[in-house]
Motif scaffolding. Structure first.
Motif, PDB file in Angstrom:
ATOM      1  N   VAL A 149       1.046  14.160   3.319  1.00 17.69           N
ATOM      2  CA  VAL A 149       0.752  14.435   4.737  1.00 17.69           C
ATOM      3  C   VAL A 149       0.756  15.930   5.005  1.00 17.69           C
ATOM      4  N   ALA A 150       1.715  16.637   4.423  1.00 17.42           N
ATOM      5  CA  ALA A 150       1.765  18.088   4.618  1.00 17.42           C
ATOM      6  C   ALA A 150       0.537  18.768   4.019  1.00 17.42           C
ATOM      7  N   SER A 151       0.102  18.290   2.854  1.00 20.25           N
ATOM      8  CA  SER A 151      -1.088  18.897   2.235  1.00 20.25           C
ATOM      9  C   SER A 151      -2.339  18.634   3.084  1.00 20.25           C
ATOM     10  N   LEU A 152      -2.424  17.452   3.708  1.00 20.94           N
ATOM     11  CA  LEU A 152      -3.558  17.177   4.582  1.00 20.94           C
ATOM     12  C   LEU A 152      -3.577  18.132   5.772  1.00 20.94           C
ATOM     13  N   ALA A 153      -2.429  18.354   6.359  1.00 24.45           N
ATOM     14  CA  ALA A 153      -2.368  19.269   7.509  1.00 24.45           C
ATOM     15  C   ALA A 153      -2.742  20.692   7.101  1.00 24.45           C
ATOM     16  N   VAL A 154      -2.187  21.151   5.976  1.00 28.03           N
ATOM     17  CA  VAL A 154      -2.492  22.515   5.508  1.00 28.03           C
ATOM     18  C   VAL A 154      -3.971  22.634   5.154  1.00 28.03           C
ATOM     19  N   THR A 155      -4.537  21.587   4.533  1.00 29.61           N
ATOM     20  CA  THR A 155      -5.957  21.630   4.155  1.00 29.61           C
ATOM     21  C   THR A 155      -6.854  21.708   5.383  1.00 29.61           C
ATOM     22  N   ALA A 156      -6.548  20.914   6.413  1.00 24.76           N
ATOM     23  CA  ALA A 156      -7.363  20.955   7.631  1.00 24.76           C
ATOM     24  C   ALA A 156      -7.299  22.331   8.279  1.00 24.76           C
ATOM     25  N   VAL A 157      -6.115  22.928   8.331  1.00 27.40           N
ATOM     26  CA  VAL A 157      -5.980  24.269   8.917  1.00 27.40           C
ATOM     27  C   VAL A 157      -6.719  25.288   8.071  1.00 27.40           C
ATOM     28  N   ALA A 158      -6.634  25.150   6.740  1.00 24.64           N
ATOM     29  CA  ALA A 158      -7.312  26.111   5.853  1.00 24.64           C
ATOM     30  C   ALA A 158      -8.826  26.022   6.000  1.00 24.64           C
ATOM     31  N   LEU A 159      -9.380  24.821   6.039  1.00 27.41           N
ATOM     32  CA  LEU A 159     -10.827  24.671   6.218  1.00 27.41           C
ATOM     33  C   LEU A 159     -11.293  25.272   7.537  1.00 27.41           C
ATOM     34  N   HIS A 160     -10.543  24.973   8.585  1.00 24.43           N
ATOM     35  CA  HIS A 160     -10.935  25.506   9.890  1.00 24.43           C
ATOM     36  C   HIS A 160     -10.810  27.033   9.914  1.00 24.43           C
ATOM     37  N   GLY A 161      -9.765  27.560   9.324  1.00 24.92           N
ATOM     38  CA  GLY A 161      -9.577  29.010   9.307  1.00 24.92           C
ATOM     39  C   GLY A 161     -10.627  29.724   8.480  1.00 24.92           C
ATOM     40  N   VAL A 162     -10.950  29.184   7.293  1.00 26.83           N
ATOM     41  CA  VAL A 162     -11.963  29.816   6.432  1.00 26.83           C
ATOM     42  C   VAL A 162     -13.335  29.769   7.104  1.00 26.83           C
TER      43      VAL A 162
ATOM     44  N   LEU B 103     -11.015  15.231   9.791  1.00 27.34           N
ATOM     45  CA  LEU B 103     -11.712  14.066   9.274  1.00 27.34           C
ATOM     46  C   LEU B 103     -12.267  14.311   7.878  1.00 27.34           C
ATOM     47  N   ARG B 104     -12.820  15.501   7.643  1.00 22.45           N
ATOM     48  CA  ARG B 104     -13.337  15.819   6.316  1.00 22.45           C
ATOM     49  C   ARG B 104     -12.204  15.935   5.289  1.00 22.45           C
ATOM     50  N   THR B 105     -11.008  16.355   5.741  1.00 25.32           N
ATOM     51  CA  THR B 105      -9.859  16.421   4.823  1.00 25.32           C
ATOM     52  C   THR B 105      -9.443  15.025   4.380  1.00 25.32           C
TER      53      THR B 105
ATOM     54  N   PRO C 114       0.796  -1.236   0.000  1.00 24.45           N
ATOM     55  CA  PRO C 114       0.000   0.000   0.000  1.00 24.45           C
ATOM     56  C   PRO C 114       0.829   1.287   0.000  1.00 24.45           C
ATOM     57  N   VAL C 115       2.074   1.238   0.446  1.00 30.28           N
ATOM     58  CA  VAL C 115       2.862   2.470   0.515  1.00 30.28           C
ATOM     59  C   VAL C 115       3.882   2.564  -0.612  1.00 30.28           C
ATOM     60  N   LEU C 116       4.038   1.515  -1.419  1.00 24.47           N
ATOM     61  CA  LEU C 116       5.038   1.539  -2.480  1.00 24.47           C
ATOM     62  C   LEU C 116       4.693   2.436  -3.664  1.00 24.47           C
ATOM     63  N   PRO C 117       3.407   2.663  -3.995  1.00 24.30           N
ATOM     64  CA  PRO C 117       3.130   3.482  -5.187  1.00 24.30           C
ATOM     65  C   PRO C 117       3.731   4.882  -5.148  1.00 24.30           C
ATOM     66  N   LEU C 118       3.922   5.455  -3.976  1.00 22.87           N
ATOM     67  CA  LEU C 118       4.489   6.786  -3.866  1.00 22.87           C
ATOM     68  C   LEU C 118       5.809   6.706  -3.117  1.00 22.87           C
ATOM     69  N   SER C 119       6.715   7.597  -3.463  1.00 29.16           N
ATOM     70  CA  SER C 119       8.004   7.645  -2.790  1.00 29.16           C
ATOM     71  C   SER C 119       7.873   8.302  -1.419  1.00 29.16           C
ATOM     72  N   GLY C 120       8.928   8.243  -0.666  1.00 28.09           N
ATOM     73  CA  GLY C 120       8.904   8.854   0.662  1.00 28.09           C
ATOM     74  C   GLY C 120       8.646  10.343   0.617  1.00 28.09           C
ATOM     75  N   GLN C 121       9.253  11.041  -0.340  1.00 27.54           N
ATOM     76  CA  GLN C 121       9.023  12.478  -0.474  1.00 27.54           C
ATOM     77  C   GLN C 121       7.579  12.773  -0.867  1.00 27.54           C
ATOM     78  N   SER C 122       7.023  11.912  -1.723  1.00 29.21           N
ATOM     79  CA  SER C 122       5.624  12.120  -2.133  1.00 29.21           C
ATOM     80  C   SER C 122       4.679  11.942  -0.954  1.00 29.21           C
ATOM     81  N   TRP C 123       4.931  10.902  -0.137  1.00 29.90           N
ATOM     82  CA  TRP C 123       4.094  10.713   1.045  1.00 29.90           C
ATOM     83  C   TRP C 123       4.224  11.880   2.013  1.00 29.90           C
ATOM     84  N   ALA C 124       5.416  12.400   2.147  1.00 27.38           N
ATOM     85  CA  ALA C 124       5.596  13.568   3.013  1.00 27.38           C
ATOM     86  C   ALA C 124       4.802  14.762   2.492  1.00 27.38           C
ATOM     87  N   GLY C 125       4.783  14.931   1.167  1.00 26.73           N
ATOM     88  CA  GLY C 125       3.993  16.013   0.590  1.00 26.73           C
ATOM     89  C   GLY C 125       2.503  15.819   0.806  1.00 26.73           C
TER      90      GLY C 125
END
Length: 517
Positions: free
Chosen positions: A204-217, A241-243, A191-202
């Protein structure tokens, strides 16, 4: 301080030079040793002249070339069995004396009219030399004057040069490794092989930014515009959870009257659609074609992997012991020495790398301790650990060095060295092993494969992990919501005496009511 061979120095005349009287008067003789078979320590007369007469030095050669004809004098040679340079025993046959460097020796013996005899120290192989000039192996035999010429893949080692001389190099060689083949990655990682480590890090970072953006907006529109979304995006947990739902393409179906939230979720859904499509494409590739661990192909790869590389003598690592490159220092620290029997066992385990030599003519010098059946489990590194020159060692000030150097230049100029290497390889070396080593870096395409239960093992593992975490969260919520009220209710219960009073009072009242009836 370099060592000097006293036997090759020109000494002054004796205190009492040899002389005898003839009819003309006193006669002086100039003598030198024969330096040829069968009596190399004998003497011969170079010139004879009367003392009273003036010596005419131009009439005789004071320093004759004694190597023109050695008359069958045997040269003492130090060597070991190491294909393709020297072959002394093959298939139980002794005294083969073949190989590229033995052929050089044969040509030298033909030119000088000499033979050779072997001084062997097979247990110490290339050997080493101590500070006092004593040693063992090929280098030690030459340093101690027990041998006049030493060869069998001798490299340009500074520690040895202090006590012996090197001739012109006759070959350029590269030392590389046969490393274990990359192993198949475990199925739980599918399940984790399709994306590289850097891609997975990106991601996860996008999920965190999206959750903060939704809550802030949501907060900003509620406070500034007065547009609220009751029951949605009110807490950061709900936004997180919605993110995650957006990542798996679970777009909210509510009719948002909050236009900023509506536009934000629309563009986020489009972004996560691209991410999910990329993941699905990579997953299809992983499930169709096998995935292996990264191969060890360069010196930095070997240093990062921490793989031990082994051989039967420290001579393999001597050239890089003092290297300043950090990767080479790490590789040199991972070198180990074992005897041939242990190395043969380790060749079947596929846990360590074996040092081999990439030869001038494209062949490979593979140790006998690597079993032919085990070569298929190893892979040839694409980069050499180091490259060096292969030479011959002679005694300090040896008279054979100049003749050997001339012969080396003639052989290289005629292209005989490559021809000799090919002949020796075809005659004494396994063609199957050579072909397996040369093609080990190229793996044939395995093509598509059928899906098996282990391919979904990773997904089932994630499902089990999710069920365990959700059960744990449910248990914690039950404890959080049910235990405090129970504790509070228990703390407010009436005392035991009051309970007895109330019960007796109730029974009295009941009796009085019956009497009234």
């Amino acid at each position: 301080m370099e060592r000097c061979n006293a036997r090759n120095l020109i000494l002054s005349a004796a205190r009492e030079p040899r002389h005898h009287r003839v009819q003309e008067g006193l006669v002086v003789e100039a003598l030198t040793h024969r330096y040829k078979h069968p009596d190399p320590s004998g003497t011969r007369v170079l010139a004879r002249w009367p003392v009273a007469a003036q010596v005419q030095r131009h009439a005789w050669d004071m320093f004759p070339d004694k190597l023109v004809d050695l008359g069958g004098r045997p040269l003492t040679v130090a060597a070991i069995d190491y294909l393709p340079y020297s072959v002394m025993e093959f298939s139980g046959q002794q005294g083969v004396d073949d190989g590229t460097e033995f052929r050089l020796l044969r040509e030298l013996a033909r030119k000088l009219n000499c033979t050779w005899r072997k001084e062997l120290d097979p247990d110490n192989l290339w050997g080493e030399v101590e500070e006092d000039g004593t040693g063992n192996g090929i280098a030690g035999l030459v340093s101690e004057d027990r041998a006049e010429i030493g060869f069998s893949a001798m490299y340009l080692w500074h520690s040895v040069y202090r006590f012996v001389d090197f001739t012109y190099p006759h070959a350029v060689t590269g030392v590389t490794c046969l490393v274990p083949r990359p192993r198949l990655l475990p199925a739980w990682r599918v399940p984790v092989l399709p994306l590289s480590g850097q891609s997975w890090a990106g991601v996860v970072a996008s999920l965190a930014v999206t959750a903060v953006a939704l809550h802030g907006v949501a907060k900003a529109t509620d406070e500034c515009l007065g547009i609220a979304t009751p029951g949605r995006f009110n807490t950061f947990t709900d936004c997180a959870l919605r993110t995650v739902g957006l990542l798996v393409l679970q777009i909210p179906r509510e009719d948002f009257r909050n236009f900023p939230i509506r536009h934000l979720t629309l563009w986020l859904g489009f972004m996560y659609l691209l991410i999910s499509s990329s993941y699905n494409a990579g997953l299809s590739s992983v499930l169709t074609l096998p995935r292996y661990a990264p191969p060890v192909d360069t010196v930095p790869d070997l240093a990062r992997s921490g793989t031990l590389w082994v051989a039967n003598h420290e001579a393999w690592v001597t050239s890089i012991v003092d290297a300043e490159d950090p990767d080479l220092q790490t590789v040199a620290g991972n070198f180990r020495v074992f005897n041939d029997s242990i190395l043969e066992q380790k060749s079947d385990e596929s846990q360590v790398a074996f040092s081999i030599e990439r030869l001038y003519g494209g062949n490979f010098a593979v140790g006998d301790y690597i079993r032919p059946a085990a070569v298929g489990r190893y892979r040839l590194m694409g980069q050499d650990l180091y490259r060096t020159y292969c030479t011959t060692v002679v005694r300090k000030g040896s008279p054979y060095a100049r003749r050997w150097n001339r012969l080396v230049l003639a052989v290289l100029g005629a292209g005989l060295w490559r021809h000799w290497e090919g002949e020796v390889a075809r005659r004494f070396m396994s063609h199957q092993v050579q072909l397996a080593v040369a093609t080990s870096a190229r793996r044939a395409s395995e093509g598509p494969r059928r899906l098996r239960p282990e391919h979904v093992g990773g997904a089932l593992l994630f499902l089990a992990l999710g069920l365990a975490l959700s059960s744990l969260c449910l248990l914690l919520e039950l404890l959080y919501h049910c235990v405090p009220p129970l504790l509070a209710r228990g703390s407010k219960s009436p005392p035991r005496s009051a309970i007895h009073i109330k019960s007796s009072h109730i029974s009295h009242l009941g009796g009085s009511r019956k009497n009234r009836r």
